[in-house]
Design a protein around this motif. Structure first.
Motif, mmCIF file in Angstrom:
data_model
loop_
_atom_site.group_PDB
_atom_site.id
_atom_site.type_symbol
_atom_site.label_atom_id
_atom_site.label_comp_id
_atom_site.label_asym_id
_atom_site.label_seq_id
_atom_site.Cartn_x
_atom_site.Cartn_y
_atom_site.Cartn_z
ATOM 1 N N TRP A 44 0.738 -1.063 -0.207
ATOM 2 C CA TRP A 44 -0.055 -0.024 0.496
ATOM 3 C C TRP A 44 0.698 1.114 -0.006
ATOM 4 C CZ3 TRP A 44 -4.908 0.084 1.398
ATOM 5 C CH2 TRP A 44 -6.012 -1.409 1.785
ATOM 6 N N VAL A 45 0.535 1.811 -1.070
ATOM 7 C CA VAL A 45 1.256 3.410 -0.755
ATOM 8 C C VAL A 45 0.373 4.364 -0.132
ATOM 9 C CG1 VAL A 45 2.514 4.853 -2.215
ATOM 10 C CG2 VAL A 45 2.778 2.895 -3.668
ATOM 11 N N PRO A 101 8.465 3.442 5.518
ATOM 12 C CA PRO A 101 9.548 4.434 5.429
ATOM 13 C C PRO A 101 9.439 4.683 3.336
ATOM 14 C CG PRO A 101 10.799 3.959 6.845
ATOM 15 C CD PRO A 101 10.077 2.654 6.650
ATOM 16 N N ALA A 102 9.469 6.283 3.464
ATOM 17 C CA ALA A 102 9.976 6.858 1.820
ATOM 18 C C ALA A 102 11.200 6.274 1.623
ATOM 19 C CB ALA A 102 9.491 7.814 1.453
ATOM 20 N N ALA A 103 11.728 6.155 2.595
ATOM 21 C CA ALA A 103 12.995 5.766 1.824
ATOM 22 C C ALA A 103 13.083 4.218 1.510
ATOM 23 C CB ALA A 103 14.215 6.609 2.739
ATOM 24 N N GLU A 104 13.001 3.311 2.681
ATOM 25 C CA GLU A 104 12.883 1.843 2.426
ATOM 26 C C GLU A 104 11.928 1.359 1.107
ATOM 27 O OE1 GLU A 104 13.549 -2.202 3.341
ATOM 28 O OE2 GLU A 104 14.827 -0.339 3.772
ATOM 29 N N MET A 151 10.558 1.577 -8.617
ATOM 30 C CA MET A 151 9.265 2.398 -9.134
ATOM 31 C C MET A 151 9.394 3.728 -8.328
ATOM 32 S SD MET A 151 6.684 -0.228 -6.552
ATOM 33 C CE MET A 151 5.390 1.274 -6.424
ATOM 34 N N GLN A 152 9.159 4.961 -9.043
ATOM 35 C CA GLN A 152 9.118 6.497 -8.442
ATOM 36 C C GLN A 152 7.591 6.695 -7.565
ATOM 37 O OE1 GLN A 152 12.264 8.129 -9.986
ATOM 38 N NE2 GLN A 152 11.179 9.999 -8.711
ATOM 39 N N ILE A 153 8.261 6.840 -6.879
ATOM 40 C CA ILE A 153 7.716 7.220 -5.629
ATOM 41 C C ILE A 153 7.958 8.728 -4.706
ATOM 42 C CG2 ILE A 153 6.143 6.986 -3.466
ATOM 43 C CD1 ILE A 153 6.008 3.875 -4.410
ATOM 44 N N TYR A 173 4.835 6.632 3.020
ATOM 45 C CA TYR A 173 5.469 5.401 3.200
ATOM 46 C C TYR A 173 4.609 4.001 3.095
ATOM 47 C CZ TYR A 173 1.410 5.401 6.258
ATOM 48 O OH TYR A 173 -0.057 4.801 6.954
ATOM 49 N N GLY A 174 5.039 3.286 3.487
ATOM 50 C CA GLY A 174 4.339 2.577 2.545
ATOM 51 C C GLY A 174 3.355 1.196 3.346
#
Length: 389
Positions: A108-109, A135-138, A146-148, A154-155
């Motif tokens: 899930w984004v 977290p976004a970095a992870e 993927m470009q998020i 976060y996921g």
């Protein structure tokens, strides 16, 4: 051939005229097939009917793949049903030797501060569903393809979830149901008729079907069969699905390098699958399309929708900027006003059950829905208010 739905159809067509059944199930999609499966396991004689074939090309249960996920915001009822269903899917595949579940994980984004995502985390934790918060970095480290973007993104990762191969899974359910005594026939039925709250059933060709109870699990055909009861309750809508070819030999877009993913930060609600079994990278938008007739609706995609999908792929997966659209599919949701399932008796007939309203998320729940319908028929239990007509 024993266990072959086609062979069952030949036998079932003859039996329709001469055999009385406990239950007739009309519709061999995921809801109908699992209902027949559970009723047969409970010792009932069951006739399963479909106008075409299990998981056929126009069915909402057709197509290549469906997400199996547990997250549903604060809706514990659906998280519980999804957990129960995944266990049943896996048990069926283990028993029958079919390898139709891909444990890709589901990502899930999400966005910090979003109430639905926060409720999903809470419900998953309460239900004991394995999950990771990324977290976004992870996310960027694990899935560099993927470009998020966004510092507040976060996921929520469900490692035990994934994808089931839809049309083949439905066929596997029917095959196993036949091995446990279900009769199958390819027949197109007319709306039930009768009085004193008891209905009788015939095919459009006039054959009488003898069954004490009837379950109509006809997906987008339900409002066409029951326009008075369901014409305003279930609205089929057009949905488009795209498959893009990954670069030759590039494993970044296969599992486990890429999971199934759903983006709750984008109002279009895009979601996608890794390249499963060489069919391509699947993309769709979880939004309601225009009203759609499952019989006469145009199943060709438009140039505008294909361009939107291509642009999104270039944005989310830069390496797929020029990916070929290898395959597409136009299917349908059967939406209820609140996106809940419809599982209830017909308002005019005590022996007719209406089962549908998958609303774009029903496939994964097929085993639990079948068990629920079976229990209501056998035990006369109360219907969940959210599922009532």
């Amino acid at each position: 051939m024993p266990g072959d739905p086609a062979a069952g159809a030949a036998h079932g067509n003859a039996a329709v005229l001469t055999v009385a059944y406990d239950i007739a199930v009309i519709g061999a999609g995921v809801f109908g097939s699992w209902t027949a499966w559970h009723l047969a396991r409970a010792g009932k004689s069951v006739l399963l009917l479909d106008a075409w074939a299990p998981g056929h090309s126009r069915a909402s249960s057709g197509g290549e793949s469906r997400i199996i996920r547990m997250g549903y915001g604060a809706d514990e009822i659906y998280t519980g049903m999804a957990m129960n269903s995944l266990a049943q899917w896996q048990s069926l595949f283990d028993e029958t030797g079919h390898s139709l579940f891909h444990r890709t994980g589901v990502l899930w984004v999400a966005r910090e501060g979003d109430a639905y995502s926060a409720a999903t985390r809470s419900t998953l934790a309460k239900a004991g569903v394995p999950m990771e918060i990324l977290p976004a970095a992870e996310m960027a480290r694990r899935y560099p393809q993927m470009q998020i973007t966004g510092s507040d993104v976060y996921g929520i990762f469900e490692p035990e979830s994934g994808a089931v191969m839809a049309r083949r899974a439905v066929a596997a359910v029917v095959e196993d149901a036949l091995s446990h005594g279900v009769e199958y026939a390819t027949e197109f039925v007319a709306p039930p008729t009768g009085g004193d709250r008891r209905a009788s059933l015939r095919t459009v060709s006039g054959q009488a079907i003898s069954a004490r109870e009837m379950v109509f699990a006809c997906g987008p055909w339900l409002p066409k069969l029951f326009p008075v009861a369901l014409g305003m309750r279930i609205c089929p809508t057009r949905q488009e699905v795209f498959f893009f070819a990954p670069p030759a030999g590039d494993k970044r877009f296969t599992a486990p390098h890429l999971p199934v993913w759903i983006d709750f930060t984008d109002p279009r609600r895009p979601y996608g699958f890794p390249d499963l079994e060489g069919r391509g990278i699947k993309l769709a938008f979880d939004r309601h399309g225009p009203a759609f007739d499952p019989d006469s609706g145009d199943r060709r995609i438009s140039a505008e929708s294909a361009a939107e999908a291509q642009a999104f792929m270039a944005e989310r997966f830069p390496a797929l900027r020029d990916a070929t659209l290898a395959e597409f599919r136009v299917c349908q949701y059967e939406n209820t006003p609140n996106a809940d399932f419809l599982i209830d008796r017909h308002p005019d007939f005590d022996n007719v059950w209406l089962v549908g309203g998958g609303s774009g998320h029903g496939f994964k729940h097929g085993p639990a829905v079948g068990a629920y319908v079976c229990a209501r028929i056998l035990n006369r239990g109360a219907v969940e208010p959210r599922f009532s007509c």
